[in-house]
Design an enzyme around this catalytic site. Structure first.
Site, PDB file in Angstrom:
ATOM      1  CE  LYS A  77      16.094 -23.334  10.784  1.00 57.56           C
ATOM      2  NZ  LYS A  77      16.913 -22.145  10.993  1.00 57.56           N
ATOM      3  CG  HIS A  80       9.643 -24.047  13.403  1.00 58.56           C
ATOM      4  ND1 HIS A  80       9.219 -23.822  12.117  1.00 58.56           N
ATOM      5  CD2 HIS A  80       9.717 -22.820  13.987  1.00 58.56           C
ATOM      6  CE1 HIS A  80       9.062 -22.507  11.931  1.00 58.56           C
ATOM      7  NE2 HIS A  80       9.340 -21.894  13.053  1.00 58.56           N
ATOM      8  CE  LYS A 118      10.670 -16.776  20.997  1.00 55.50           C
ATOM      9  NZ  LYS A 118      11.073 -17.403  19.751  1.00 55.50           N
ATOM     10  CG  ASP A 129       6.627 -18.545  17.676  1.00 58.43           C
ATOM     11  OD1 ASP A 129       6.346 -18.137  16.542  1.00 58.43           O
ATOM     12  OD2 ASP A 129       7.736 -18.333  18.223  1.00 58.43           O
ATOM     13  CG  HIS A 151      12.097 -20.737   8.852  1.00 60.70           C
ATOM     14  ND1 HIS A 151      11.199 -20.490   9.850  1.00 60.70           N
ATOM     15  CD2 HIS A 151      13.312 -20.714   9.434  1.00 60.70           C
ATOM     16  CE1 HIS A 151      11.856 -20.311  10.985  1.00 60.70           C
ATOM     17  NE2 HIS A 151      13.147 -20.443  10.763  1.00 60.70           N
ATOM     18  NE  ARG A 168      -2.407   0.235   3.427  1.00 61.59           N
ATOM     19  CZ  ARG A 168      -2.960  -0.128   4.569  1.00 61.59           C
ATOM     20  NH1 ARG A 168      -4.224  -0.432   4.612  1.00 61.59           N
ATOM     21  NH2 ARG A 168      -2.252  -0.204   5.679  1.00 61.59           N
TER      22      ARG A 168
HETATM   23  C1  BG6 Z   1       9.946 -18.508  13.907  1.00 59.16           C
HETATM   24  C2  BG6 Z   1       9.350 -18.122  15.231  1.00 59.16           C
HETATM   25  O1  BG6 Z   1       9.029 -19.248  13.155  1.00 59.16           O
HETATM   26  O2  BG6 Z   1      11.104 -19.297  14.121  1.00 59.16           O
HETATM   27  C3  BG6 Z   1      10.352 -17.378  16.079  1.00 59.16           C
HETATM   28  O3  BG6 Z   1       8.206 -17.284  15.014  1.00 59.16           O
HETATM   29  C4  BG6 Z   1      11.626 -18.182  16.205  1.00 59.16           C
HETATM   30  O4  BG6 Z   1       9.807 -17.101  17.376  1.00 59.16           O
HETATM   31  C5  BG6 Z   1      12.119 -18.624  14.836  1.00 59.16           C
HETATM   32  O5  BG6 Z   1      12.592 -17.379  16.851  1.00 59.16           O
HETATM   33  C6  BG6 Z   1      13.272 -19.585  14.965  1.00 59.16           C
HETATM   34  O6  BG6 Z   1      13.829 -19.795  13.716  1.00 59.16           O
HETATM   35  P1  BG6 Z   1      15.398 -20.066  13.554  1.00 59.16           P
HETATM   36  O7  BG6 Z   1      15.577 -20.293  12.087  1.00 59.16           O
HETATM   37  O8  BG6 Z   1      16.078 -18.831  14.055  1.00 59.16           O
HETATM   38  O9  BG6 Z   1      15.695 -21.249  14.391  1.00 59.16           O
END
Ligand code: BG6
Length: 521
Positions: free
Chosen positions: A209, A267, A367, A262, A205, A65
Protein backbone atom coordinates in the site's frame (compact mmCIF):
# COMPACT_ATOMS: atom_id res chain seq x y z
CA UNK A 1 19.22 8.23 -8.83
CA UNK A 2 17.97 11.25 -10.79
CA UNK A 3 16.54 14.49 -9.65
CA UNK A 4 13.88 16.19 -11.70
CA UNK A 5 13.44 19.90 -11.28
CA UNK A 6 9.76 20.62 -11.75
CA UNK A 7 9.56 24.22 -10.71
CA UNK A 8 11.37 26.57 -8.39
CA UNK A 9 9.97 24.84 -5.39
CA UNK A 10 9.12 21.31 -6.39
CA UNK A 11 11.67 18.60 -6.79
CA UNK A 12 11.03 14.91 -7.28
CA UNK A 13 13.81 12.60 -6.35
CA UNK A 14 13.30 9.24 -8.06
CA UNK A 15 14.89 6.47 -6.09
CA UNK A 16 14.23 3.60 -8.44
CA UNK A 17 15.85 4.90 -11.61
CA UNK A 18 18.97 2.93 -10.75
CA UNK A 19 17.06 -0.31 -10.77
CA UNK A 20 18.24 -2.78 -13.38
CA UNK A 21 15.92 -3.17 -16.37
CA UNK A 22 13.53 -5.99 -15.64
CA UNK A 23 14.41 -9.03 -17.73
CA UNK A 24 11.90 -11.06 -19.71
CA UNK A 25 10.31 -13.71 -17.52
CA UNK A 26 7.38 -16.07 -17.06
CA UNK A 27 5.02 -15.77 -14.13
CA UNK A 28 3.47 -19.08 -13.16
CA UNK A 29 0.44 -18.89 -10.86
CA UNK A 30 -0.31 -22.08 -8.93
CA UNK A 31 -3.91 -22.20 -7.73
CA UNK A 32 -4.96 -20.15 -10.74
CA UNK A 33 -8.65 -21.01 -10.39
CA UNK A 34 -8.82 -19.35 -6.98
CA UNK A 35 -10.33 -16.08 -5.99
CA UNK A 36 -7.01 -14.26 -5.56
CA UNK A 37 -6.04 -14.74 -9.20
CA UNK A 38 -9.22 -13.24 -10.62
CA UNK A 39 -9.63 -10.53 -7.98
CA UNK A 40 -6.10 -9.32 -7.50
CA UNK A 41 -3.33 -10.93 -9.55
CA UNK A 42 -4.74 -10.64 -13.07
CA UNK A 43 -6.09 -7.09 -12.57
CA UNK A 44 -2.68 -6.12 -11.18
CA UNK A 45 -0.81 -7.68 -14.13
CA UNK A 46 -3.24 -6.11 -16.60
CA UNK A 47 -2.55 -2.66 -15.10
CA UNK A 48 1.19 -3.23 -15.04
CA UNK A 49 0.98 -4.10 -18.73
CA UNK A 50 -1.20 -1.06 -19.38
CA UNK A 51 1.34 1.18 -17.63
CA UNK A 52 4.21 -0.50 -19.55
CA UNK A 53 5.88 -1.61 -16.35
CA UNK A 54 6.32 -5.26 -17.22
CA UNK A 55 9.36 -6.44 -19.19
CA UNK A 56 9.01 -6.09 -22.97
CA UNK A 57 8.53 -9.82 -23.18
CA UNK A 58 6.76 -11.90 -20.54
CA UNK A 59 4.26 -14.73 -20.10
CA UNK A 60 1.63 -15.46 -17.48
CA UNK A 61 0.76 -19.12 -16.95
CA UNK A 62 -2.14 -20.26 -14.82
CA UNK A 63 -1.61 -23.72 -13.35
CA UNK A 64 -4.68 -25.45 -11.88
CA UNK A 65 -6.61 -28.71 -11.87
CA UNK A 66 -9.80 -27.57 -13.53
CA UNK A 67 -10.20 -28.49 -17.13
CA UNK A 68 -9.95 -25.47 -19.38
CA UNK A 69 -7.99 -24.17 -22.32
CA UNK A 70 -5.95 -20.99 -22.53
CA UNK A 71 -8.82 -19.48 -24.53
CA UNK A 72 -11.47 -20.35 -21.99
CA UNK A 73 -9.29 -19.13 -19.12
CA UNK A 74 -8.70 -15.82 -20.87
CA UNK A 75 -12.45 -15.43 -21.40
CA UNK A 76 -13.03 -16.07 -17.70
CA UNK A 77 -10.38 -13.55 -16.69
CA UNK A 78 -11.75 -10.96 -19.08
CA UNK A 79 -15.17 -11.34 -17.49
CA UNK A 80 -13.72 -11.05 -13.98
CA UNK A 81 -11.81 -7.92 -14.97
CA UNK A 82 -15.12 -6.10 -15.55
CA UNK A 83 -15.72 -6.52 -11.86
CA UNK A 84 -12.27 -6.25 -10.34
CA UNK A 85 -10.32 -3.81 -12.49
CA UNK A 86 -9.58 -0.54 -10.68
CA UNK A 87 -9.99 1.34 -13.96
CA UNK A 88 -13.18 1.03 -15.95
CA UNK A 89 -14.04 0.34 -18.67
CA UNK A 90 -11.39 -2.25 -19.49
CA UNK A 91 -9.30 -1.09 -22.44
CA UNK A 92 -9.92 -3.73 -25.11
CA UNK A 93 -6.72 -3.04 -27.04
CA UNK A 94 -4.60 -3.33 -23.92
CA UNK A 95 -6.50 -6.43 -22.87
CA UNK A 96 -5.92 -8.09 -26.25
CA UNK A 97 -2.16 -7.41 -26.02
CA UNK A 98 -2.05 -8.64 -22.44
CA UNK A 99 -4.19 -11.72 -23.09
CA UNK A 100 -1.83 -12.83 -25.87
CA UNK A 101 0.75 -13.46 -23.12
CA UNK A 102 -1.61 -15.50 -20.96
CA UNK A 103 -1.64 -19.33 -21.01
CA UNK A 104 -3.24 -22.10 -19.02
CA UNK A 105 -1.61 -25.35 -17.92
CA UNK A 106 -4.00 -27.94 -16.56
CA UNK A 107 -2.49 -30.13 -13.91
CA UNK A 108 -2.65 -31.56 -10.42
CA UNK A 109 -0.14 -30.10 -7.98
CA UNK A 110 0.69 -33.57 -6.71
CA UNK A 111 1.32 -35.08 -10.12
CA UNK A 112 4.92 -35.00 -11.47
CA UNK A 113 3.72 -35.29 -15.06
CA UNK A 114 1.88 -31.98 -14.66
CA UNK A 115 5.22 -30.27 -14.04
CA UNK A 116 6.65 -31.97 -17.12
CA UNK A 117 3.74 -30.42 -19.02
CA UNK A 118 4.58 -27.03 -17.55
CA UNK A 119 8.19 -27.50 -18.53
CA UNK A 120 7.12 -28.38 -22.09
CA UNK A 121 4.97 -25.25 -22.27
CA UNK A 122 7.88 -23.09 -21.12
CA UNK A 123 10.24 -24.78 -23.57
CA UNK A 124 7.92 -23.72 -26.37
CA UNK A 125 8.55 -20.02 -25.63
CA UNK A 126 10.90 -18.43 -28.12
CA UNK A 127 13.19 -16.51 -25.76
CA UNK A 128 15.54 -18.49 -23.47
CA UNK A 129 14.87 -15.94 -20.71
CA UNK A 130 11.15 -16.75 -20.75
CA UNK A 131 12.15 -20.35 -20.00
CA UNK A 132 14.64 -19.60 -17.26
CA UNK A 133 13.52 -16.47 -15.45
CA UNK A 134 10.58 -17.83 -13.54
CA UNK A 135 8.37 -16.30 -10.89
CA UNK A 136 6.33 -19.01 -9.19
CA UNK A 137 3.35 -17.52 -7.39
CA UNK A 138 1.95 -20.02 -4.88
CA UNK A 139 -1.67 -18.96 -4.48
CA UNK A 140 -2.42 -22.39 -3.01
CA UNK A 141 -2.98 -23.72 0.46
CA UNK A 142 0.25 -23.54 2.51
CA UNK A 143 0.05 -27.31 3.03
CA UNK A 144 0.91 -27.63 -0.68
CA UNK A 145 3.91 -25.26 -0.74
CA UNK A 146 6.40 -27.99 0.13
CA UNK A 147 5.38 -30.39 -2.58
CA UNK A 148 5.11 -27.70 -5.25
CA UNK A 149 8.70 -26.56 -4.73
CA UNK A 150 9.90 -30.16 -4.59
CA UNK A 151 8.17 -30.98 -7.89
CA UNK A 152 9.52 -27.78 -9.46
CA UNK A 153 12.99 -28.77 -8.36
CA UNK A 154 12.58 -32.32 -9.70
CA UNK A 155 11.32 -30.96 -13.01
CA UNK A 156 14.50 -28.86 -13.23
CA UNK A 157 12.49 -25.65 -13.12
CA UNK A 158 13.76 -24.38 -9.78
CA UNK A 159 17.45 -24.02 -9.02
CA UNK A 160 18.63 -23.17 -5.57
CA UNK A 161 20.94 -20.11 -5.38
CA UNK A 162 20.21 -18.94 -8.91
CA UNK A 163 23.39 -19.62 -10.84
CA UNK A 164 23.61 -17.08 -13.57
CA UNK A 165 23.32 -19.60 -16.38
CA UNK A 166 20.11 -20.90 -14.82
CA UNK A 167 18.40 -17.50 -14.99
CA UNK A 168 16.54 -16.54 -11.84
CA UNK A 169 13.69 -18.30 -10.12
CA UNK A 170 11.65 -16.83 -7.30
CA UNK A 171 8.82 -18.11 -5.18
CA UNK A 172 6.07 -15.81 -4.01
CA UNK A 173 3.98 -17.12 -1.14
CA UNK A 174 0.72 -15.86 0.26
CA UNK A 175 -0.45 -15.76 3.82
CA UNK A 176 -1.34 -17.47 6.07
CA UNK A 177 2.31 -18.30 6.55
CA UNK A 178 1.79 -21.01 9.17
CA UNK A 179 -0.54 -20.85 12.13
CA UNK A 180 2.11 -20.61 14.87
CA UNK A 181 5.86 -20.44 15.23
CA UNK A 182 6.40 -24.18 14.85
CA UNK A 183 4.36 -24.47 11.66
CA UNK A 184 5.94 -21.32 10.19
CA UNK A 185 9.36 -22.72 10.97
CA UNK A 186 8.51 -26.02 9.26
CA UNK A 187 7.09 -24.17 6.25
CA UNK A 188 10.26 -22.10 5.99
CA UNK A 189 12.31 -25.29 6.12
CA UNK A 190 10.22 -26.84 3.37
CA UNK A 191 10.55 -23.80 1.11
CA UNK A 192 14.27 -23.43 1.65
CA UNK A 193 15.03 -27.07 0.87
CA UNK A 194 14.93 -26.27 -2.81
CA UNK A 195 15.27 -22.48 -2.84
CA UNK A 196 17.45 -20.08 -0.92
CA UNK A 197 15.93 -17.50 1.43
CA UNK A 198 16.76 -14.81 -1.17
CA UNK A 199 14.46 -16.59 -3.62
CA UNK A 200 11.46 -16.62 -1.27
CA UNK A 201 9.16 -13.59 -1.38
CA UNK A 202 6.56 -13.69 1.42
CA UNK A 203 3.66 -11.35 0.73
CA UNK A 204 2.01 -9.05 3.19
CA UNK A 205 -0.21 -6.95 0.99
CA UNK A 206 -0.11 -4.08 3.51
CA UNK A 207 3.47 -3.42 2.48
CA UNK A 208 2.28 -2.84 -1.07
CA UNK A 209 0.00 0.00 0.00
CA UNK A 210 1.26 3.45 -0.97
CA UNK A 211 0.56 4.93 2.42
CA UNK A 212 2.31 2.13 4.28
CA UNK A 213 5.38 2.69 2.11
CA UNK A 214 5.07 6.37 2.84
CA UNK A 215 5.70 5.75 6.55
CA UNK A 216 9.42 5.40 5.83
CA UNK A 217 9.51 8.35 3.43
CA UNK A 218 7.69 10.51 5.91
CA UNK A 219 9.95 9.53 8.77
CA UNK A 220 13.31 9.63 7.05
CA UNK A 221 12.96 12.35 4.45
CA UNK A 222 11.82 15.07 6.86
CA UNK A 223 13.81 16.61 9.63
CA UNK A 224 10.97 18.08 11.63
CA UNK A 225 9.14 14.90 12.59
CA UNK A 226 11.88 12.36 13.13
CA UNK A 227 13.38 14.30 16.01
CA UNK A 228 10.03 14.11 17.79
CA UNK A 229 9.80 10.36 17.21
CA UNK A 230 10.95 9.04 20.57
CA UNK A 231 10.08 8.53 24.22
CA UNK A 232 10.89 12.15 25.15
CA UNK A 233 8.17 13.53 22.93
CA UNK A 234 5.69 10.72 22.27
CA UNK A 235 3.16 9.82 24.93
CA UNK A 236 1.77 6.78 23.14
CA UNK A 237 0.96 5.45 19.69
CA UNK A 238 -2.33 3.98 18.47
CA UNK A 239 -2.54 1.77 15.42
CA UNK A 240 -6.08 1.03 14.31
CA UNK A 241 -7.14 -1.26 11.48
CA UNK A 242 -10.90 -1.27 11.70
CA UNK A 243 -13.11 -3.09 9.25
CA UNK A 244 -16.76 -2.56 8.69
CA UNK A 245 -17.51 -5.87 7.06
CA UNK A 246 -18.29 -9.08 8.93
CA UNK A 247 -16.47 -12.37 8.39
CA UNK A 248 -19.25 -13.10 5.87
CA UNK A 249 -18.53 -16.24 3.88
CA UNK A 250 -15.13 -16.74 5.54
CA UNK A 251 -16.45 -18.23 8.77
CA UNK A 252 -14.62 -21.53 8.26
CA UNK A 253 -11.26 -19.80 7.76
CA UNK A 254 -11.89 -17.38 10.58
CA UNK A 255 -12.63 -20.15 13.05
CA UNK A 256 -9.04 -21.30 12.48
CA UNK A 257 -7.47 -17.85 12.28
CA UNK A 258 -9.21 -15.24 14.42
CA UNK A 259 -8.20 -11.58 14.34
CA UNK A 260 -4.85 -12.20 15.98
CA UNK A 261 -3.57 -14.54 13.29
CA UNK A 262 -5.48 -12.92 10.44
CA UNK A 263 -4.49 -9.30 11.05
CA UNK A 264 -2.10 -8.78 13.96
CA UNK A 265 0.59 -11.34 13.13
CA UNK A 266 1.14 -9.78 9.73
CA UNK A 267 -0.39 -6.43 8.78
CA UNK A 268 -0.44 -4.76 12.19
CA UNK A 269 2.99 -5.85 13.35
CA UNK A 270 4.42 -4.78 10.00
CA UNK A 271 2.93 -1.31 10.39
CA UNK A 272 4.24 -1.19 13.95
CA UNK A 273 7.71 -2.20 12.76
CA UNK A 274 7.75 0.60 10.16
CA UNK A 275 6.51 3.18 12.62
CA UNK A 276 8.97 2.22 15.33
CA UNK A 277 12.15 1.04 13.55
CA UNK A 278 15.48 2.84 13.58
CA UNK A 279 16.77 4.47 10.37
CA UNK A 280 18.22 1.75 8.13
CA UNK A 281 21.85 2.09 7.01
CA UNK A 282 20.68 2.15 3.39
CA UNK A 283 17.59 1.61 1.30
CA UNK A 284 18.65 -1.95 0.48
CA UNK A 285 16.10 -4.65 1.30
CA UNK A 286 18.30 -6.29 3.92
CA UNK A 287 19.07 -3.02 5.66
CA UNK A 288 15.38 -2.17 6.00
CA UNK A 289 14.40 -5.68 7.01
CA UNK A 290 17.20 -5.81 9.61
CA UNK A 291 15.72 -2.78 11.32
CA UNK A 292 12.19 -4.15 11.20
CA UNK A 293 13.30 -7.41 12.79
CA UNK A 294 15.19 -5.54 15.49
CA UNK A 295 12.06 -3.61 16.35
CA UNK A 296 9.94 -6.76 16.51
CA UNK A 297 12.59 -8.43 18.66
CA UNK A 298 12.48 -5.46 21.04
CA UNK A 299 8.80 -5.95 21.81
CA UNK A 300 8.60 -6.91 25.47
CA UNK A 301 7.61 -10.60 25.76
CA UNK A 302 4.18 -11.24 27.24
CA UNK A 303 3.68 -13.80 30.01
CA UNK A 304 0.14 -15.22 30.48
CA UNK A 305 -0.29 -12.72 33.34
CA UNK A 306 0.75 -9.85 31.02
CA UNK A 307 -1.67 -11.10 28.37
CA UNK A 308 -4.51 -10.89 30.89
CA UNK A 309 -3.59 -7.27 31.58
CA UNK A 310 -2.41 -6.09 28.17
CA UNK A 311 -4.44 -7.93 25.56
CA UNK A 312 -8.16 -7.84 24.95
CA UNK A 313 -10.10 -9.97 22.52
CA UNK A 314 -13.64 -9.42 21.41
CA UNK A 315 -16.37 -11.02 19.38
CA UNK A 316 -19.29 -9.27 17.73
CA UNK A 317 -22.87 -10.18 18.47
CA UNK A 318 -25.90 -9.15 16.44
CA UNK A 319 -26.22 -5.44 15.92
CA UNK A 320 -26.83 -2.81 13.29
CA UNK A 321 -24.31 -1.91 10.61
CA UNK A 322 -25.07 0.96 8.26
CA UNK A 323 -28.67 0.88 9.34
CA UNK A 324 -29.01 -2.82 8.44
CA UNK A 325 -29.27 -5.73 10.86
CA UNK A 326 -26.04 -7.72 11.18
CA UNK A 327 -26.02 -11.25 12.58
CA UNK A 328 -23.62 -12.16 15.36
CA UNK A 329 -20.38 -14.03 14.71
CA UNK A 330 -21.67 -17.21 16.34
CA UNK A 331 -24.56 -17.26 13.86
CA UNK A 332 -22.32 -16.89 10.78
CA UNK A 333 -21.98 -19.85 8.39
CA UNK A 334 -19.41 -22.46 9.42
CA UNK A 335 -18.95 -20.90 12.85
CA UNK A 336 -19.49 -22.94 16.02
CA UNK A 337 -22.47 -21.63 18.01
CA UNK A 338 -20.28 -21.45 21.14
CA UNK A 339 -17.13 -20.24 19.35
CA UNK A 340 -14.57 -18.30 21.39
CA UNK A 341 -12.72 -17.07 18.32
CA UNK A 342 -11.88 -13.37 18.42
CA UNK A 343 -13.17 -11.04 15.73
CA UNK A 344 -11.47 -8.16 17.54
CA UNK A 345 -8.13 -7.78 19.29
CA UNK A 346 -6.55 -4.88 21.16
CA UNK A 347 -3.01 -4.97 22.49
CA UNK A 348 -0.84 -2.78 24.63
CA UNK A 349 2.77 -3.47 23.69
CA UNK A 350 6.04 -2.00 24.88
CA UNK A 351 9.14 -1.72 22.76
CA UNK A 352 12.08 -2.11 25.07
CA UNK A 353 14.74 -0.17 23.26
CA UNK A 354 16.46 3.18 23.77
CA UNK A 355 14.03 5.12 21.63
CA UNK A 356 10.73 3.75 22.86
CA UNK A 357 11.26 2.63 26.43
CA UNK A 358 8.05 3.21 28.43
CA UNK A 359 5.91 4.34 25.46
CA UNK A 360 2.78 2.20 25.03
CA UNK A 361 1.93 1.06 21.51
CA UNK A 362 -1.77 0.29 21.32
CA UNK A 363 -2.91 -1.88 18.43
CA UNK A 364 -6.51 -2.74 17.65
CA UNK A 365 -8.33 -4.42 14.82
CA UNK A 366 -11.80 -5.82 14.41
CA UNK A 367 -14.61 -6.77 12.09
CA UNK A 368 -18.09 -5.18 12.14
CA UNK A 369 -16.81 -1.88 13.51
CA UNK A 370 -18.59 1.35 12.51
CA UNK A 371 -15.99 2.37 9.93
CA UNK A 372 -13.43 0.70 7.66
CA UNK A 373 -10.23 2.66 8.27
CA UNK A 374 -6.56 2.08 9.00
CA UNK A 375 -4.52 4.72 10.70
CA UNK A 376 -1.56 5.38 12.93
CA UNK A 377 -1.92 8.06 15.55
CA UNK A 378 1.16 9.40 17.27
CA UNK A 379 0.03 11.16 20.41
CA UNK A 380 2.60 13.60 21.74
CA UNK A 381 3.17 14.42 25.37
CA UNK A 382 1.02 17.16 26.87
CA UNK A 383 2.46 20.60 27.55
CA UNK A 384 3.52 21.39 31.14
CA UNK A 385 0.49 22.13 33.28
CA UNK A 386 1.04 25.87 33.41
CA UNK A 387 -0.44 28.68 31.33
CA UNK A 388 -3.13 27.32 28.97
CA UNK A 389 -2.97 23.75 30.23
CA UNK A 390 -3.52 24.94 33.79
CA UNK A 391 -6.30 27.29 32.70
CA UNK A 392 -8.06 24.55 30.72
CA UNK A 393 -8.35 22.24 33.71
CA UNK A 394 -6.82 19.25 31.99
CA UNK A 395 -8.89 19.68 28.83
CA UNK A 396 -6.12 20.99 26.58
CA UNK A 397 -5.73 18.50 23.78
CA UNK A 398 -2.24 17.05 23.32
CA UNK A 399 -0.77 17.35 19.83
CA UNK A 400 -1.24 14.37 17.56
CA UNK A 401 -0.10 13.30 14.16
CA UNK A 402 -2.27 10.88 12.22
CA UNK A 403 -1.10 8.85 9.26
CA UNK A 404 -4.25 7.79 7.44
CA UNK A 405 -3.37 4.58 5.62
CA UNK A 406 -6.83 4.07 4.13
CA UNK A 407 -9.26 5.45 3.08
CA UNK A 408 -8.88 9.21 2.65
CA UNK A 409 -5.12 8.56 2.50
CA UNK A 410 -3.12 11.36 4.00
CA UNK A 411 -1.59 12.89 7.08
CA UNK A 412 -3.08 15.26 9.65
CA UNK A 413 -1.56 17.22 12.47
CA UNK A 414 -3.69 18.27 15.37
CA UNK A 415 -2.62 21.29 17.38
CA UNK A 416 -4.24 23.99 19.44
CA UNK A 417 -5.19 27.42 18.22
CA UNK A 418 -6.93 30.49 19.50
CA UNK A 419 -10.66 30.68 18.94
CA UNK A 420 -11.17 34.07 17.25
CA UNK A 421 -12.96 36.61 19.41
CA UNK A 422 -12.51 38.91 22.33
CA UNK A 423 -12.54 36.04 24.81
CA UNK A 424 -9.50 33.81 25.29
CA UNK A 425 -10.39 30.37 24.03
CA UNK A 426 -8.20 27.52 22.84
CA UNK A 427 -9.34 24.58 20.78
CA UNK A 428 -7.76 21.87 18.66
CA UNK A 429 -7.50 22.48 14.93
CA UNK A 430 -6.11 20.27 12.18
CA UNK A 431 -3.77 20.61 9.25
CA UNK A 432 -4.45 18.04 6.53
CA UNK A 433 -2.40 16.62 3.71
CA UNK A 434 -4.44 14.48 1.36
CA UNK A 435 -2.94 12.25 -1.34
CA UNK A 436 -5.84 12.84 -3.68
CA UNK A 437 -5.68 16.60 -3.49
CA UNK A 438 -1.91 16.70 -3.85
CA UNK A 439 -1.26 13.95 -6.38
CA UNK A 440 -4.64 13.18 -7.98
CA UNK A 441 -6.63 10.03 -7.50
CA UNK A 442 -4.03 7.56 -8.85
CA UNK A 443 -3.47 4.82 -6.30
CA UNK A 444 -2.12 1.57 -7.69
CA UNK A 445 -3.33 -1.60 -6.03
CA UNK A 446 -0.95 -3.16 -3.52
CA UNK A 447 -0.53 -6.23 -5.73
CA UNK A 448 0.69 -4.17 -8.66
CA UNK A 449 3.62 -2.89 -6.67
CA UNK A 450 4.32 -6.26 -5.08
CA UNK A 451 4.28 -8.19 -8.34
CA UNK A 452 6.53 -5.66 -9.95
CA UNK A 453 9.02 -5.82 -7.08
CA UNK A 454 9.03 -9.61 -7.17
CA UNK A 455 9.70 -9.60 -10.91
CA UNK A 456 12.48 -7.06 -10.36
CA UNK A 457 13.91 -9.14 -7.51
CA UNK A 458 13.63 -6.42 -4.87
CA UNK A 459 12.66 -8.02 -1.56
CA UNK A 460 12.20 -4.81 0.44
CA UNK A 461 8.42 -5.11 0.53
CA UNK A 462 8.43 -8.80 1.42
CA UNK A 463 8.74 -10.47 4.78
CA UNK A 464 11.98 -12.18 5.68
CA UNK A 465 12.06 -15.51 7.49
CA UNK A 466 13.18 -14.05 10.83
CA UNK A 467 10.48 -11.35 10.65
CA UNK A 468 7.71 -13.85 10.17
CA UNK A 469 9.03 -16.11 12.91
CA UNK A 470 9.48 -13.25 15.41
CA UNK A 471 5.93 -12.10 14.72
CA UNK A 472 4.65 -15.62 15.41
CA UNK A 473 6.53 -15.69 18.69
CA UNK A 474 4.61 -12.60 19.81
CA UNK A 475 1.28 -14.02 18.66
CA UNK A 476 1.96 -17.43 20.21
CA UNK A 477 2.60 -15.89 23.62
CA UNK A 478 -0.80 -14.18 23.40
CA UNK A 479 -2.53 -17.37 22.35
CA UNK A 480 -0.91 -19.20 25.26
CA UNK A 481 -2.39 -16.61 27.60
CA UNK A 482 -5.85 -17.22 26.11
CA UNK A 483 -5.56 -21.01 26.20
CA UNK A 484 -8.63 -22.65 27.75
CA UNK A 485 -10.28 -19.32 28.60
CA UNK A 486 -13.74 -18.51 27.34
CA UNK A 487 -14.77 -15.02 26.35
CA UNK A 488 -16.26 -13.00 29.17
CA UNK A 489 -19.18 -10.59 28.94
CA UNK A 490 -16.84 -7.61 28.79
CA UNK A 491 -15.33 -9.01 25.59
CA UNK A 492 -18.45 -9.08 23.42
CA UNK A 493 -19.44 -6.06 21.35
CA UNK A 494 -22.48 -5.30 19.27
CA UNK A 495 -21.83 -5.23 15.52
CA UNK A 496 -21.58 -1.60 14.49
CA UNK A 497 -19.86 -0.40 17.67
CA UNK A 498 -16.19 0.35 18.35
CA UNK A 499 -15.41 -2.91 20.18
CA UNK A 500 -15.78 -4.40 23.65
CA UNK A 501 -15.79 -2.45 26.87
CA UNK A 502 -12.66 -4.34 27.94
CA UNK A 503 -10.75 -2.51 25.19
CA UNK A 504 -11.76 0.87 26.61
CA UNK A 505 -10.60 -0.30 30.02
CA UNK A 506 -7.26 -1.38 28.60
CA UNK A 507 -6.41 2.22 27.77
CA UNK A 508 -8.15 3.73 30.76
CA UNK A 509 -5.60 1.95 33.04
CA UNK A 510 -3.01 4.45 31.77
CA UNK A 511 -5.36 7.41 31.44
CA UNK A 512 -5.64 7.02 27.65
CA UNK A 513 -8.61 6.76 25.32
CA UNK A 514 -8.97 5.32 21.84
CA UNK A 515 -9.22 7.98 19.19
CA UNK A 516 -11.58 6.51 16.61
CA UNK A 517 -10.96 7.20 12.93
CA UNK A 518 -13.36 9.81 11.62
CA UNK A 519 -15.56 9.35 8.54
CA UNK A 520 -14.50 11.22 5.42
CA UNK A 521 -16.45 14.48 5.19
C1 BG6 B 1 -6.52 -9.83 4.81
C2 BG6 B 1 -7.37 -10.48 5.87
O1 BG6 B 1 -5.19 -10.25 4.92
O2 BG6 B 1 -6.58 -8.43 4.96
C3 BG6 B 1 -8.79 -10.00 5.81
O3 BG6 B 1 -7.35 -11.91 5.69
C4 BG6 B 1 -8.83 -8.49 5.85
O4 BG6 B 1 -9.56 -10.55 6.88
C5 BG6 B 1 -7.88 -7.89 4.82
O5 BG6 B 1 -10.15 -8.07 5.61
C6 BG6 B 1 -7.76 -6.40 4.99
O6 BG6 B 1 -7.07 -5.87 3.92
P1 BG6 B 1 -7.41 -4.41 3.36
O7 BG6 B 1 -6.42 -4.20 2.26
O8 BG6 B 1 -8.82 -4.47 2.89
O9 BG6 B 1 -7.23 -3.49 4.51
Amino acid sequence: MTTIQLSDETTICRLDDDRKAVEPCSIVIFGASGDLTARKLIPALYHLHKDKQLPPSYRVIGFARREKTSESWRAELREALNQFSRTKPVDETVWAEFAANVHYCMGDLTDPTAYAKLEALLTGFNSPLLRKNLLFYLATSPSQFGQVVEHLHNANLLHKHNHLADGWQRIVVEKPFGHDLTSAHLLNNELTRFASEQQVFRIDHYLGKETVQNILMFRFSNSIFERLWNRDMVDHIQITVSEKHSVGGRGGYYEEAGALRDMVQNHMLQVLALVGMEPPVSLEAEAIRNEKVKLLQSIRPLSPADVAKQVVRGQYFAGVLDGKPQTGYRQETKVKPDSNVETYAALKLFVDNWRWSGVPFYLRTGKCLPLGASEVRVQFRPTPRVLFAAACAGKLDPNALTLRLQPNEGISIRFNGKVPGTQVGVRPVRMHFSYDTEFGAYTPEAYERLLLEAVAGDATLFIRRDEVETAWQIVDSIRNGWEGKSLTNREFYAAGTWGPIAAEELLAQSGHVWRDPQPVK
